[in-house]
Design an enzyme around this catalytic site. Structure first.
Site, PDB file in Angstrom:
ATOM      1  N   GLY A   1      19.143 -57.028  23.913  1.00 14.27           N
ATOM      2  CA  GLY A   1      17.878 -57.170  24.635  1.00 14.27           C
ATOM      3  C   GLY A   1      16.921 -58.117  23.938  1.00 14.27           C
ATOM      4  O   GLY A   1      17.325 -58.925  23.106  1.00 14.27           O
TER       5      GLY A   1
ATOM      6  N   LEU B   1      15.507 -60.560  25.439  1.00 11.44           N
ATOM      7  CA  LEU B   1      16.301 -61.725  25.851  1.00 11.44           C
ATOM      8  C   LEU B   1      15.515 -63.035  25.806  1.00 11.44           C
ATOM      9  O   LEU B   1      14.304 -63.058  26.034  1.00 11.44           O
ATOM     10  CB  LEU B   1      16.842 -61.509  27.270  1.00 11.44           C
ATOM     11  CG  LEU B   1      17.744 -60.275  27.440  1.00 11.44           C
ATOM     12  CD1 LEU B   1      18.267 -60.206  28.878  1.00 11.44           C
ATOM     13  CD2 LEU B   1      18.902 -60.273  26.454  1.00 11.44           C
ATOM     14  N   HIS B   2      16.227 -64.102  25.500  1.00 11.70           N
ATOM     15  CA  HIS B   2      15.653 -65.455  25.480  1.00 11.70           C
ATOM     16  C   HIS B   2      16.674 -66.388  26.133  1.00 11.70           C
ATOM     17  O   HIS B   2      17.748 -65.939  26.581  1.00 11.70           O
ATOM     18  CB  HIS B   2      15.331 -65.882  24.040  1.00 11.70           C
ATOM     19  CG  HIS B   2      16.462 -65.654  23.073  1.00 11.70           C
ATOM     20  ND1 HIS B   2      17.628 -66.374  23.115  1.00 11.70           N
ATOM     21  CD2 HIS B   2      16.602 -64.759  22.057  1.00 11.70           C
ATOM     22  CE1 HIS B   2      18.436 -65.966  22.143  1.00 11.70           C
ATOM     23  NE2 HIS B   2      17.848 -64.970  21.495  1.00 11.70           N
TER      24      HIS B   2
ATOM     25  N   HIS C   1      20.437 -66.141  25.220  1.00 17.21           N
ATOM     26  CA  HIS C   1      21.193 -65.111  25.957  1.00 17.21           C
ATOM     27  C   HIS C   1      21.502 -65.596  27.373  1.00 17.21           C
ATOM     28  O   HIS C   1      22.615 -65.413  27.878  1.00 17.21           O
ATOM     29  CB  HIS C   1      20.371 -63.818  26.065  1.00 17.21           C
ATOM     30  CG  HIS C   1      20.067 -63.142  24.758  1.00 17.21           C
ATOM     31  ND1 HIS C   1      18.789 -62.998  24.271  1.00 17.21           N
ATOM     32  CD2 HIS C   1      20.877 -62.538  23.857  1.00 17.21           C
ATOM     33  CE1 HIS C   1      18.814 -62.347  23.124  1.00 17.21           C
ATOM     34  NE2 HIS C   1      20.067 -62.057  22.843  1.00 17.21           N
TER      35      HIS C   1
ATOM     36  N   GLN D   1      24.757 -50.791  13.478  1.00 22.18           N
ATOM     37  CA  GLN D   1      24.928 -52.107  12.846  1.00 22.18           C
ATOM     38  C   GLN D   1      23.706 -52.538  12.042  1.00 22.18           C
ATOM     39  O   GLN D   1      23.691 -53.632  11.473  1.00 22.18           O
ATOM     40  CB  GLN D   1      25.304 -53.169  13.875  1.00 22.18           C
ATOM     41  CG  GLN D   1      24.185 -53.623  14.791  1.00 22.18           C
ATOM     42  CD  GLN D   1      24.709 -54.557  15.862  1.00 22.18           C
ATOM     43  OE1 GLN D   1      25.496 -54.173  16.725  1.00 22.18           O
ATOM     44  NE2 GLN D   1      24.301 -55.821  15.804  1.00 22.18           N
TER      45      GLN D   1
ATOM     46  N   LYS E   1      25.716 -68.836  17.254  1.00 20.26           N
ATOM     47  CA  LYS E   1      24.587 -68.524  16.366  1.00 20.26           C
ATOM     48  C   LYS E   1      25.001 -67.438  15.363  1.00 20.26           C
ATOM     49  O   LYS E   1      24.575 -67.439  14.215  1.00 20.26           O
ATOM     50  CB  LYS E   1      23.407 -68.063  17.233  1.00 20.26           C
ATOM     51  CG  LYS E   1      22.374 -67.193  16.571  1.00 20.26           C
ATOM     52  CD  LYS E   1      21.259 -68.034  16.048  1.00 20.26           C
ATOM     53  CE  LYS E   1      20.062 -67.299  15.514  1.00 20.26           C
ATOM     54  NZ  LYS E   1      20.191 -65.952  15.080  1.00 20.26           N
TER      55      LYS E   1
ATOM     56  N   SER F   1      16.134 -66.709  18.796  1.00 15.53           N
ATOM     57  CA  SER F   1      16.551 -65.400  18.297  1.00 15.53           C
ATOM     58  C   SER F   1      15.517 -64.371  18.724  1.00 15.53           C
ATOM     59  O   SER F   1      14.315 -64.665  18.760  1.00 15.53           O
ATOM     60  CB  SER F   1      16.627 -65.436  16.765  1.00 15.53           C
ATOM     61  OG  SER F   1      16.659 -64.114  16.244  1.00 15.53           O
ATOM     62  N   SER F   2      15.971 -63.167  19.019  1.00 16.62           N
ATOM     63  CA  SER F   2      15.035 -62.091  19.365  1.00 16.62           C
ATOM     64  C   SER F   2      14.074 -61.845  18.215  1.00 16.62           C
ATOM     65  O   SER F   2      12.906 -61.505  18.421  1.00 16.62           O
ATOM     66  CB  SER F   2      15.798 -60.803  19.675  1.00 16.62           C
ATOM     67  OG  SER F   2      16.746 -61.036  20.687  1.00 16.62           O
ATOM     68  N   ARG F   3      14.561 -62.019  16.997  1.00 15.12           N
ATOM     69  CA  ARG F   3      13.708 -61.753  15.825  1.00 15.12           C
ATOM     70  C   ARG F   3      12.573 -62.768  15.687  1.00 15.12           C
ATOM     71  O   ARG F   3      11.597 -62.490  14.989  1.00 15.12           O
ATOM     72  CB  ARG F   3      14.547 -61.707  14.537  1.00 15.12           C
ATOM     73  CG  ARG F   3      15.402 -60.448  14.439  1.00 15.12           C
ATOM     74  CD  ARG F   3      16.120 -60.351  13.108  1.00 15.12           C
ATOM     75  NE  ARG F   3      16.835 -59.091  12.956  1.00 15.12           N
ATOM     76  CZ  ARG F   3      18.078 -58.864  13.408  1.00 15.12           C
ATOM     77  NH1 ARG F   3      18.731 -59.824  14.040  1.00 15.12           N
ATOM     78  NH2 ARG F   3      18.646 -57.693  13.234  1.00 15.12           N
TER      79      ARG F   3
HETATM   80  P1  AMP Z   1      21.821 -60.260  20.208  1.00 19.04           P
HETATM   81  O1  AMP Z   1      21.015 -59.732  21.344  1.00 19.04           O
HETATM   82  O2  AMP Z   1      21.017 -60.877  19.119  1.00 19.04           O
HETATM   83  O3  AMP Z   1      22.828 -59.243  19.716  1.00 19.04           O
HETATM   84  O4  AMP Z   1      22.676 -61.446  20.801  1.00 19.04           O
HETATM   85  C1  AMP Z   1      23.513 -61.272  21.916  1.00 19.04           C
HETATM   86  C2  AMP Z   1      24.405 -62.472  22.055  1.00 19.04           C
HETATM   87  O5  AMP Z   1      23.596 -63.637  22.234  1.00 19.04           O
HETATM   88  C3  AMP Z   1      25.248 -62.710  20.793  1.00 19.04           C
HETATM   89  O6  AMP Z   1      26.550 -63.102  21.172  1.00 19.04           O
HETATM   90  C4  AMP Z   1      24.504 -63.825  20.110  1.00 19.04           C
HETATM   91  O7  AMP Z   1      25.317 -64.628  19.276  1.00 19.04           O
HETATM   92  C5  AMP Z   1      23.997 -64.629  21.308  1.00 19.04           C
HETATM   93  N1  AMP Z   1      22.868 -65.463  20.917  1.00 19.04           N
HETATM   94  C6  AMP Z   1      21.794 -65.089  20.172  1.00 19.04           C
HETATM   95  N2  AMP Z   1      20.978 -66.143  19.959  1.00 19.04           N
HETATM   96  C7  AMP Z   1      21.556 -67.204  20.591  1.00 19.04           C
HETATM   97  C8  AMP Z   1      21.193 -68.579  20.749  1.00 19.04           C
HETATM   98  N3  AMP Z   1      20.093 -69.099  20.193  1.00 19.04           N
HETATM   99  N4  AMP Z   1      22.015 -69.384  21.473  1.00 19.04           N
HETATM  100  C9  AMP Z   1      23.142 -68.882  22.043  1.00 19.04           C
HETATM  101  N5  AMP Z   1      23.538 -67.597  21.933  1.00 19.04           N
HETATM  102  C10 AMP Z   1      22.753 -66.763  21.217  1.00 19.04           C
END
Ligand code: AMP
Length: 281
Positions: free
Chosen positions: A31, A33-34, A37, A61, A151, A187-189
């Site tokens: 979640g 989301l950007h 995602h 995790q 990423k 990044s969500s962060r």
């Molecule tokens: P997360 O919500 O951070 O667990 O990410 C979910 C998925 O989105 C994972 O497969 C990440 O590698 C991918 N993701 C996160 N940031 C990016 C980004 N900047 N570009 C492409 N994919 C991303």
């Protein structure tokens, strides 16, 4: 978009679809989301009749409880974005749905050296947690194609290892990293960065770009030290800046100028830990 919260409901829907032979693409997320995602959703939609996205902030995790507590949650906005992107199914399970028997006696996965280096070294238990949740999700979703971001380069390798180990039929398709216009990896962060930190954060992609542009055959250690210094000069506390083989992440001490590489970094800006990587060439 259909929103489903239980594995039983999801199975019922997917079984109906399977009877028509439609291919299923799956995008697992936590979640907040950007566009990164959403680029995975887009890739899945292009190649599959049905796209399933999951949002689940997986407690197992997070090696740092503070990181888990502060993980951004923007569910209403996420639902609107997924709907607009044309997602077919959003799977939104509870912790109890994913881990009905609790989280204390989960299986351990044979990840070998992959969990002793880089993210594995600095976030003990993190990749076991990733495998625990991905094992459950891949069993529940039973997709044909799985879309994950480069990423999280090492995570893609870990998940491929899980797929091989569990003999899942799903095909993992790593997708390119989406960046802000100044180069910062989305990044969500990033939502946790204040205005000053946001300006400093661009140093991560700048340091990796510098490594990518300046690397020459030989020992890359001095270049990595220079990249680390760039991060420190911008207020970062560095976990690592590294170069590994793009194929298996084994560290490179003498580069022949030919072997495909990946340069990776992880560093803290105050409380926020950012990671990024770039392929060479
Ligand atoms: P997360 O919500 O951070 O667990 O990410 C979910 C998925 O989105 C994972 O497969 C990440 O590698 C991918 N993701 C996160 N940031 C990016 C980004 N900047 N570009 C492409 N994919 C991303």
């Amino acid at each position: 978009m259909i929103l489903l919260k239980t594995a039983a409901d999801l199975r019922r829907h997917l079984l109906q679809l399977a009877s028509t032979g439609d291919s299923i693409g799956f995008v697992p997320t936590m979640g907040a989301l950007h566009n990164g995602h959403l680029s995975l959703i887009e890739a899945s939609k292009k190649a599959n009749a049905v796209t399933v996205c999951s949002i689940f902030v997986n407690p197992t995790q997070f090696n740092d409880p503070k990181d888990f507590e502060k993980y951004p949650v923007t569910i209403e906005n996420d639902i609107a974005l997924l709907e607009k992107a044309g997602t077919d199914i959003l799977f939104l399970p509870s912790v109890n749905e994913i881990y009905p028997n609790g989280t204390s006696h989960l299986p351990a996965y044979p990840l070998g050296y992959l969990e002793t280096i880089l993210e594995g070294k600095y976030r003990p238990g993190h990749f076991q947690g990733v495998c625990q949740v991905m094992d459950r999700l891949l069993t529940m979703v039973d997709a044909d194609q799985l879309y994950m971001g480069q990423k999280d380069y090492q995570q893609c390798m870990v998940v491929q290892q899980l797929i091989n180990y569990r003999q899942f039929k799903v095909k993992l398709l790593p997708c390119p990293t989406l960046r802000e216009t100044d180069g910062l990896a989305m990044s969500s962060r990033n939502q946790r960065l204040n205005a000053t930190e946001r300006q400093q954060a661009v140093a991560v992609s700048q340091a990796l770009t510098m490594v990518k542009n300046e690397i020459a055959a030989g020992n890359p250690a001095p270049l990595l030290q220079k990249a680390e210094q760039m991060l420190r000069d911008n207020g970062f506390k560095v976990d690592y800046v590294a170069i590994g083989s793009a194929a298996d992440l084994r560290p490179i001490t003498q580069w022949d100028g030919q072997q495909p590489l990946v340069t990776l970094a992880a560093a803290y800006l105050n409380e926020v830990r950012l990671i990024d990587n770039m392929l060479i060439p």
